[in-house]
Design a protein around this motif. Structure first.
Motif, PDB file in Angstrom:
ATOM      1  N   ASN A 401       0.823  -1.208   0.000  1.00  0.00           N
ATOM      2  CA  ASN A 401       0.000   0.000   0.000  1.00  0.00           C
ATOM      3  C   ASN A 401       0.857   1.259   0.000  1.00  0.00           C
ATOM      4  O   ASN A 401       0.580   2.208  -0.729  1.00  0.00           O
ATOM      5  CB  ASN A 401      -0.930  -0.009   1.207  1.00  0.00           C
ATOM      6  CG  ASN A 401      -1.788   1.235   1.288  1.00  0.00           C
ATOM      7  OD1 ASN A 401      -2.700   1.446   0.495  1.00  0.00           O
ATOM      8  ND2 ASN A 401      -1.487   2.097   2.246  1.00  0.00           N
ATOM      9  N   VAL A 402       1.913   1.270   0.814  1.00  0.00           N
ATOM     10  CA  VAL A 402       2.794   2.442   0.867  1.00  0.00           C
ATOM     11  C   VAL A 402       3.488   2.638  -0.482  1.00  0.00           C
ATOM     12  O   VAL A 402       3.548   3.751  -1.015  1.00  0.00           O
ATOM     13  CB  VAL A 402       3.827   2.284   1.999  1.00  0.00           C
ATOM     14  CG1 VAL A 402       4.849   3.413   1.946  1.00  0.00           C
ATOM     15  CG2 VAL A 402       3.135   2.272   3.353  1.00  0.00           C
ATOM     16  N   ALA A 403       4.015   1.551  -1.051  1.00  0.00           N
ATOM     17  CA  ALA A 403       4.698   1.652  -2.344  1.00  0.00           C
ATOM     18  C   ALA A 403       3.748   2.144  -3.426  1.00  0.00           C
ATOM     19  O   ALA A 403       4.100   3.021  -4.231  1.00  0.00           O
ATOM     20  CB  ALA A 403       5.281   0.295  -2.731  1.00  0.00           C
ATOM     21  N   ARG A 404       2.525   1.613  -3.446  1.00  0.00           N
ATOM     22  CA  ARG A 404       1.563   2.014  -4.470  1.00  0.00           C
ATOM     23  C   ARG A 404       1.145   3.470  -4.290  1.00  0.00           C
ATOM     24  O   ARG A 404       0.970   4.205  -5.267  1.00  0.00           O
ATOM     25  CB  ARG A 404       0.348   1.092  -4.406  1.00  0.00           C
ATOM     26  CG  ARG A 404      -0.664   1.321  -5.509  1.00  0.00           C
ATOM     27  CD  ARG A 404      -1.671   0.197  -5.534  1.00  0.00           C
ATOM     28  NE  ARG A 404      -2.331   0.031  -4.252  1.00  0.00           N
ATOM     29  CZ  ARG A 404      -3.035  -1.043  -3.907  1.00  0.00           C
ATOM     30  NH1 ARG A 404      -3.131  -2.051  -4.757  1.00  0.00           N
ATOM     31  NH2 ARG A 404      -3.616  -1.119  -2.740  1.00  0.00           N
ATOM     32  N   THR A 405       0.981   3.913  -3.042  1.00  0.00           N
ATOM     33  CA  THR A 405       0.597   5.299  -2.788  1.00  0.00           C
ATOM     34  C   THR A 405       1.662   6.273  -3.276  1.00  0.00           C
ATOM     35  O   THR A 405       1.352   7.360  -3.749  1.00  0.00           O
ATOM     36  CB  THR A 405       0.340   5.514  -1.281  1.00  0.00           C
ATOM     37  OG1 THR A 405      -0.644   4.582  -0.835  1.00  0.00           O
ATOM     38  CG2 THR A 405      -0.141   6.933  -1.009  1.00  0.00           C
ATOM     39  N   LEU A 406       2.921   5.865  -3.190  1.00  0.00           N
ATOM     40  CA  LEU A 406       4.024   6.719  -3.642  1.00  0.00           C
ATOM     41  C   LEU A 406       4.315   6.556  -5.133  1.00  0.00           C
ATOM     42  O   LEU A 406       5.267   7.131  -5.636  1.00  0.00           O
ATOM     43  CB  LEU A 406       5.286   6.402  -2.841  1.00  0.00           C
ATOM     44  CG  LEU A 406       5.267   6.819  -1.360  1.00  0.00           C
ATOM     45  CD1 LEU A 406       6.466   6.257  -0.634  1.00  0.00           C
ATOM     46  CD2 LEU A 406       5.222   8.334  -1.234  1.00  0.00           C
TER      47      LEU A 406
END
Length: 441
Positions: A401-406
């Motif tokens: 989720n963090v990687a996709r958000t960035l």
């Protein structure tokens, strides 16, 4: 206040539908060029081979108008502009009008190519909404009826006794083959566009469901943080009092254990804060100004100092340092990946960092048993884990989720020599220090 996440999903879903409309419009433009070539060929054959007396100036004028319309359509739609149902409907109406004009000058309903109306009807049934399709059906029916009343019959002998040698039957066979070939080619392309759009919409729905799960986790973590705040504060005060009690200060081993308990308590607070940041926005309030090398070096040192691991290899291959934002969400993401690798391989794991093509690439590898094929096919989904404990499998989910958000990507694979590797690629633009923060600092 409107849900900005849902608004974004609706906008993305709408863009997927517009992309399908644009591809269908480009297919219509290609089909129109095929029609232009076909009409030129048919007019030439009918005039030279069958010696039919056709009004060539009028038919060529219709053909020229269709070519100009197609050139204009290509200029307008060659870029990925959104295409609505009404615009597709209008384009098909132009094709119906062109076909009607050509049939009017070449025999009307007695022309075997009158069956090309079926091509327009079938294309409308696949491309357009229901009301548009039924409108095309009504218009083509009226056009056929009008041609039977007002057009001059084609001077083409309908001698069916001749069989295949009958010019009319030859025209019908050619019309059938054209209809069949064009329908197979273009309906197949339209169906591929629809399937691609369905796949993209399914991915969007899956992503929306996962992000909704993240929101629920964030609410749960927020509640847990509020509930845990008081007992943690109480324990911190008690430990501080114990550390200064004369009865305990004489025992160095007890003081050492109290210090360890205090550090573990601070770690618990940091974990709760990190989960809150990971479950919410990727750029939290805990962001600080630093450099990419300093951030990663500090992260690796901090993680190694608080974990029991025999061999931890940290390979920082970044040669050119750059200012970035020290983000607690990214830190928690890497801690989750390292913790997962540590559970699978307590004796050895490795963190490798590099910068390539404008992206920060991070690789966490271990010497454990690796991922199962099922886990590799569902990497980043919640509760996908080999640990067999309730609630496990959230580390990779939060990291994804963090990687996709960035704007980055997370992938995993099993290594040929054994063990597994999880890779994260983040665009440097997403973590670079912007001017606003630079001046504020």
């Amino acid at each position: 206040m409107p849900d900005l996440g849902m608004i974004g999903k609706w906008a993305t879903a709408s863009s997927v539908e517009n992309a399908v409309g644009h591809k269908n419009m480009m297919l219509l433009i290609q089909l129109r060029w095929v029609a232009v070539i076909g009409q030129l060929t048919t007019i030439a054959v009918a005039s030279k081979l069958y010696l039919l007396d056709l009004p060539l100036p009028q038919m060529l004028a219709v053909l020229g108008s269709l070519m100009l319309f197609n050139v204009a359509s290509h200029l307008r739609w060659h870029k990925a502009r959104p295409v609505s149902n009404r615009e597709l409907f209008f384009a098909l109406l132009v094709d119906v009008a062109s076909l009607t004009a050509q049939l009017y000058y070449s025999g009307g309903i007695t022309n075997p190519y009158a069956f090309l109306y079926l091509l327009q009807v079938i294309l409308s049934a696949v491309m357009l909404e229901a009301w548009s399709t039924w409108t095309i059906v009504a218009i083509t029916s009226l056009c056929l009826a009008g041609l039977s009343l007002f057009s001059k019959p084609l001077d083409l002998p309908m001698d069916h006794v001749l069989g295949f040698h009958s010019p009319y039957i030859q025209g019908m066979l050619i019309c059938f083959v054209l209809n069949a070939v064009l329908l197979v080619i273009f309906i197949g392309s339209i169906n591929r566009n629809v399937r691609l759009a369905d796949s993209q919409l399914a991915d969007l729905r899956q992503q929306a469901a996962e992000e909704e799960h993240i929101v629920r986790m964030g609410l749960l973590a927020s509640g847990a943080a509020h509930e845990l705040g008081t007992p943690m504060a109480t324990m911190s005060v008690i430990l501080g009092d114990w550390k200064h009690m004369p009865e305990l200060t004489r025992h160095a081993d007890l003081i050492e254990e109290i210090d360890l308990m205090q550090s573990e308590l601070q770690r618990c607070k940091a974990i709760v804060s990190g989960i809150l940041l990971s479950a919410g926005e990727a750029r939290g309030e805990a962001s600080e100004r630093t450099t990419v090398v300093t951030f990663l070096d500090g992260l690796a040192y901090e993680w190694r100092a608080t974990r029991q691991v025999e061999t931890f290899v940290y390979d920082n291959r970044i040669r050119q340092d750059m200012p970035v934002v020290s983000d607690a969400a990214i830190k928690q993401m890497l801690h989750n990946l390292l913790d997962n690798a540590l559970e699978a391989s307590p004796k050895w794991l490795k963190l490798e960092a590099s910068v390539e093509s404008g992206a920060l690439n991070l690789h966490v590898s271990d010497a454990g048993p690796g991922f199962t094929e099922t886990m590799l096919s569902q990497i980043g989904k919640p509760y996908q884990s080999t640990k067999g404990r309730p609630g496990s499998g959230l580390g990779l989910f939060l990291a994804m989720n963090v990687a996709r958000t960035l704007g980055g990507v997370l992938s995993a694979r099993n290594l040929p020599q054994g063990g597994a590797e999880v890779s994260v690629s983040l665009p440097l633009s997403a973590i670079a220090l912007d001017e606003g923060m630079h001046h504020a600092a």
